[in-house]
Write a protein that holds these residues in place. Structure first.
Motif, PDB file in Angstrom:
ATOM      1  N   SER A  95       0.844  -1.211   0.000  1.00  0.00           N
ATOM      2  CA  SER A  95       0.000   0.000   0.000  1.00  0.00           C
ATOM      3  C   SER A  95       0.868   1.245   0.000  1.00  0.00           C
ATOM      4  O   SER A  95       0.580   2.200  -0.729  1.00  0.00           O
ATOM      5  CB  SER A  95      -0.914   0.021   1.225  1.00  0.00           C
ATOM      6  N   ASP A 136      -5.711  -0.293  -4.575  1.00  0.00           N
ATOM      7  CA  ASP A 136      -5.217  -0.964  -3.376  1.00  0.00           C
ATOM      8  C   ASP A 136      -6.229  -2.040  -2.974  1.00  0.00           C
ATOM      9  O   ASP A 136      -7.314  -1.730  -2.506  1.00  0.00           O
ATOM     10  CB  ASP A 136      -5.066   0.085  -2.268  1.00  0.00           C
ATOM     11  N   GLU A 137      -5.866  -3.276  -3.183  1.00  0.00           N
ATOM     12  CA  GLU A 137      -6.728  -4.429  -2.870  1.00  0.00           C
ATOM     13  C   GLU A 137      -8.157  -4.252  -3.391  1.00  0.00           C
ATOM     14  O   GLU A 137      -9.112  -4.231  -2.611  1.00  0.00           O
ATOM     15  CB  GLU A 137      -6.737  -4.674  -1.365  1.00  0.00           C
TER      16      GLU A 137
HETATM   17 MG   LIG Z   1      -1.952  -2.837   2.295  1.00  0.00          MG
END
Ligand SMILES: [Mg+2]
Ligand SMILES: Nc1ncnc2c1ncn2[C@@H]1O[C@H](COP(=O)(O)OP(=O)(O)O)[C@@H](O)[C@H]1O
Length: 271
Positions: free
Chosen positions: A61, A192-193
């Protein structure tokens, strides 16, 4: 319209890869801590679909946020080679705003305005191009409205255009967030994810949407936890371990040995 491509980005030269970003010796430490990103270097090309993988805490991240300029790096370079050749690491705040529209990020919690309808949320992606008084009154050009509608149609979410964002499922909200990011006509899309909280059906929809975006020439970079998804959709993998790049190659090159190096004994829990 988007069946023919996102604007004029699609070109026959796409086969000859155009570099969009050059990252050199990127280093980041949070206040007083050790390096979370440690001498990271890689180049990014248009149309790539890159997965960033690694254990929790590896720096995935932080890396995406640093590329986008929402977290400032301590040292190194992030150079916008296909644009003005500026270094994001030393960029003045004003210029960073423009960079964030070129290197757009989809956040883990989508960051939509819950009480606004879907189409307005998408149009808000144009804010950096719209004058302040116009954006205050949510006045958008017809051209922008047409583009927003086309994007919603492209990602099969148009029937929900007039619903409030808060009434949509997580997967639908994620697609709206992608549309909003695309309104900025970015060269790079970071996520992010993006499928962390989604069921298998919505996961497929989002991965297909991101693949579609990359096929238009936009470099897509996402943090993923599923090696199966990486192998199914991505063209390249960057593996991080304690802030260092320990793998940069194709998904098919992810051997058991490399996975073990990246995840240790947690490798058995990966799908
Ligand atoms: Mg992360
Ligand atoms: N705001 C912060 N302040 C201090 N340390 C942080 C902050 N954000 C993340 N970290 C630390 O940086 C490391 C990398 O975190 P992160 O980039 O979130 O990793 P990942 O996304 O791979 O799980 C972790 O050790 C985490 O605890």
């Amino acid at each position: 319209m988007f069946d023919q491509g996102l604007g004029d980005r699609k070109s026959p030269e796409l086969d000859i890869k155009t570099q969009v970003l050059s990252v050199k010796k990127l280093t980041k430490a949070y206040k007083g801590g050790k390096n979370v990103l440690d001498n990271i270097s890689f180049d990014l090309y248009e149309g790539e679909f890159v997965a960033v993988i690694g254990r929790s805490g590896a720096g995935k991240s932080t890396m995406l946020h640093t590329l986008n300029g929402t977290i400032s790096a301590c040292a190194g370079e992030i150079v916008d080679v296909s644009g003005e050749g500026n270094n994001v690491v030393t960029m003045p705040r004003k210029q960073l705003r423009h960079w964030r529209s070129q290197c757009s990020m989809i956040f883990q919690n989508f960051c939509l305005v819950p009480r606004l309808d879907v189409i307005t949320n998408v149009l808000l992606g144009r804010l950096s191009y719209t004058s302040t008084w116009k954006s205050m009154f949510k006045i958008f050009d017809d051209k922008d409205r047409v583009k927003a509608i086309e994007l919603l149609k492209w990602l099969k979410i148009l029937p929900h255009a007039l619903q409030r964002a808060e009434n949509l499922s997580g997967g639908q909200q994620q697609r709206v967030a992608i549309c909003r990011a695309l309104m900025q006509e970015p060269k790079i899309l970071l996520a992010d994810e993006p499928v962390a909280s989604l069921d298998p059906k919505n996961t497929t929809r989002i991965m297909e949407a991101l693949q579609k975006v990359s096929s238009e020439g936009i470099a897509v970079m996402v943090n993923l936890h599923s090696i199966e998804l990486v192998k199914q959709y991505c063209t390249r993998v960057i593996g991080l371990e304690k802030g260092k790049v320990v793998y940069d190659g194709t998904p098919s090159g992810l051997t058991d040995e490399i996975l073990h190096m990246l995840y240790g004994d947690e490798v058995e829990q990966l799908s």
